[in-house]
Design an enzyme around this catalytic site. Sequence first.
Site, short mmCIF file in Angstrom:
data_model
loop_
_atom_site.label_atom_id
_atom_site.label_comp_id
_atom_site.label_asym_id
_atom_site.label_seq_id
_atom_site.Cartn_x
_atom_site.Cartn_y
_atom_site.Cartn_z
N ARG A 1 0.87 -1.17 0.00
CA ARG A 1 0.00 0.00 0.00
C ARG A 1 0.91 1.23 0.00
O ARG A 1 2.03 1.19 0.51
CB ARG A 1 -0.90 0.02 1.23
CG ARG A 1 -1.83 -1.18 1.35
CD ARG A 1 -2.63 -1.11 2.64
NE ARG A 1 -3.57 -2.22 2.78
CZ ARG A 1 -3.28 -3.36 3.41
NH1 ARG A 1 -2.09 -3.53 3.95
NH2 ARG A 1 -4.18 -4.32 3.49
N LYS B 1 -2.19 -2.40 7.88
CA LYS B 1 -3.37 -1.89 8.58
C LYS B 1 -3.47 -2.52 9.96
O LYS B 1 -3.19 -3.71 10.14
CB LYS B 1 -4.64 -2.20 7.78
CG LYS B 1 -4.78 -1.36 6.52
CD LYS B 1 -6.11 -1.62 5.85
CE LYS B 1 -6.33 -0.69 4.66
NZ LYS B 1 -7.62 -0.93 4.00
N HIS C 1 -2.28 2.68 -6.07
CA HIS C 1 -3.11 1.51 -5.83
C HIS C 1 -3.31 0.68 -7.09
O HIS C 1 -3.47 -0.55 -7.02
CB HIS C 1 -4.47 1.93 -5.26
CG HIS C 1 -5.05 0.92 -4.32
ND1 HIS C 1 -4.46 0.60 -3.11
CD2 HIS C 1 -6.14 0.12 -4.42
CE1 HIS C 1 -5.16 -0.34 -2.50
NE2 HIS C 1 -6.20 -0.65 -3.27
N ARG D 1 -0.50 -1.62 -7.17
CA ARG D 1 -0.74 -2.72 -6.22
C ARG D 1 -1.65 -3.76 -6.86
O ARG D 1 -1.41 -4.97 -6.74
CB ARG D 1 -1.35 -2.17 -4.94
CG ARG D 1 -1.70 -3.20 -3.87
CD ARG D 1 -2.06 -2.46 -2.58
NE ARG D 1 -2.92 -3.20 -1.68
CZ ARG D 1 -2.48 -4.05 -0.75
NH1 ARG D 1 -1.19 -4.29 -0.65
NH2 ARG D 1 -3.34 -4.66 0.05
N HIS E 1 -4.08 -8.94 3.17
CA HIS E 1 -5.53 -8.97 3.32
C HIS E 1 -5.90 -9.89 4.47
O HIS E 1 -5.42 -11.03 4.54
CB HIS E 1 -6.21 -9.48 2.04
CG HIS E 1 -6.21 -8.49 0.93
ND1 HIS E 1 -6.43 -8.84 -0.38
CD2 HIS E 1 -6.01 -7.14 0.93
CE1 HIS E 1 -6.37 -7.76 -1.15
NE2 HIS E 1 -6.12 -6.72 -0.38
N TYR F 1 -9.56 -10.33 -7.58
CA TYR F 1 -8.58 -10.54 -8.65
C TYR F 1 -8.81 -11.83 -9.43
O TYR F 1 -8.09 -12.10 -10.39
CB TYR F 1 -7.17 -10.57 -8.06
CG TYR F 1 -6.78 -9.30 -7.35
CD1 TYR F 1 -6.50 -8.14 -8.06
CD2 TYR F 1 -6.70 -9.24 -5.97
CE1 TYR F 1 -6.17 -6.96 -7.42
CE2 TYR F 1 -6.36 -8.07 -5.31
CZ TYR F 1 -6.10 -6.94 -6.04
OH TYR F 1 -5.77 -5.78 -5.40
#
Length: 307
Positions: free
Chosen positions: A147, A171, A250, A253, A276, A285
């Site tokens: 990110r 995150k 992004h 990414r 994730h 994806y």
Amino acid sequence: MSQTSIGLFLDMMAAERGAAQNTLDAYRRDLDDAAARMAARGVDLDKAATADIERVLADLRADGLSPATAARRLSALKRFYRFLLSEGIRADDPCHALSGPKQGRSLPKVLAEADVDRLFAACSAKTDAAGLRTRALMEVLYAGGLRVTELVSLPLQAFATGERMIFVKGKGNKERLVPMTLSALEAVEAYKAVRAAHLPKAEENRSRAGKFLFPSATSRQGHMTRERFAQILRELAIAAGLDPSGISPHVLRHAFATHLLSRGADLRSVQVLLGHADVSTTQIYTHVLDERLKQLVNSAHPLAKRG
């Protein structure tokens, strides 16, 4: 009282949920916007009824905001009112019966491998200190699928061990191990030789910025800002002859994930690399696997061979 409640809510999200600063900023913007819309009707955010929130959602539709944006605003309000209920500030949850607008899940924007090659070719044309920094940024981003916040805030020590793996803090302050390509490691080493050119001149600012791989002479945080990297990427896209409106950190990414899957990587591995928490997030994806699966069936299925 709404600003006080918003502040308390954000403090809780930071302390108990480990929400990142970008997430907290997004919550504040969404709640401030809802509070302003209600205040225009003489309603306090803390005391709003279900009908007041429905009017806010109607305003968002009238303003032409996308279903995704409206859903995000409602999600912020739901979290906020659940917090007020749990703290005893309210006796009810006015969002309990509300559901967000229906929205299709859009496929991520990606770059073709040839376009990524053009971006890196444009990087190679610049060999000054700024050019070497851009090369390092691009190599690390594309090698690890980071990110943008993870990228610009990388500590200098992330590349201090000589290993081909780095720890990335994502995150919720969750760390993950991300492998680096040899070209990424080489680009970082070449950049380190000129990194001092990007350090602040003032000693007090220099010590703060010195702990980051990509320091900034002007930013409050001490490292390059997300906005500055986005600007660098736009300039690079123009130099590569690409449309800058279709390229962002992004998007790169997304390209990382899509290109890995199209070359045979499994979904679980890509999930871990991207950081994730749930594989369902990574499943956006899977559209890139369709063609590969068709080829697999046509080449490996007994009936296909018999035909």
